[in-house]
Design a protein around this motif. Structure first.
Motif, mmCIF file in Angstrom:
data_model
loop_
_atom_site.group_PDB
_atom_site.id
_atom_site.type_symbol
_atom_site.label_atom_id
_atom_site.label_comp_id
_atom_site.label_asym_id
_atom_site.label_seq_id
_atom_site.Cartn_x
_atom_site.Cartn_y
_atom_site.Cartn_z
ATOM 1 N N MET A 101 22.774 -2.517 8.623
ATOM 2 C CA MET A 101 22.423 -3.741 7.905
ATOM 3 C C MET A 101 21.967 -4.773 8.915
ATOM 4 O O MET A 101 22.395 -4.737 10.073
ATOM 5 N N TYR A 103 21.468 -8.967 9.584
ATOM 6 C CA TYR A 103 21.831 -10.317 9.147
ATOM 7 C C TYR A 103 21.335 -11.340 10.142
ATOM 8 O O TYR A 103 21.355 -11.104 11.344
ATOM 9 N N ASN A 117 19.271 -12.518 3.824
ATOM 10 C CA ASN A 117 20.290 -11.743 4.530
ATOM 11 C C ASN A 117 20.838 -12.593 5.662
ATOM 12 O O ASN A 117 20.563 -12.332 6.828
#
Length: 156
Positions: A101, A103, A117
């Motif tokens: 992921m 961010y 995000n």
């Protein structure tokens, strides 16, 4: 004395734009709404008037909050953001049990749009990531329990 708050230039611009919108557009709109509501007569039983005055109070409160917040912001320039260590302004790729992921780390004072995000530097994950480098495995103390994530990449 309020403490200095670090923020990206992008985050600062969002807050400044919100303040401008509230002061120019929203103040005018609510003023017009109040004028119309006053025209309905008896203010003691005029729900439109009371709702408009409540909204005016919310707008003025947000204006005061933003003005105070913007006074204490130190903008982090892109050249000040480390590419080696996670900090405000970093875009971090993490591996959480085989799932990658990405961010962006932002200041808790920044306005984050839905769908971005982004996580704040004081959130459990953001707090755990800040100060660490690529390859580090960090332990996150979250309300749901403690878990580990690995920092795969850092960019700005």
């Amino acid at each position: 004395m309020a403490q200095e708050v670090l923020m990206t230039e992008e985050g600062y611009k969002k807050l400044a734009e919100e303040l401008k919108e509230l002061k120019t557009v929203k103040r005018t709109e609510i003023s017009e709404t109040i004028k119309v509501a006053i025209g309905f007569g008896d203010l003691s039983e005029n729900s439109e008037y009371h709702e408009a005055k409540d909204e005016q109070g919310r707008i003025e409160g947000r204006i005061a909050e933003l003005e105070e917040k913007l006074k204490h912001i130190k903008i982090i320039n892109k050249d000040e953001i480390s590419k080696d260590t996670v900090s405000i302004g970093s875009i971090v790729t993490i591996d959480d049990d085989g799932f990658e992921m990405e961010y962006k780390i932002v200041s808790a004072a920044e306005k984050v749009e839905e769908g971005e995000n982004a996580i704040t530097d004081i959130s459990p994950v953001g707090k755990a990531l800040c100060g660490h480098k690529i390859g580090d495995i960090v332990s996150v103390d979250a309300p749901s329990g403690t878990f580990e994530i690995k920092i795969v990449n850092i960019r700005i």
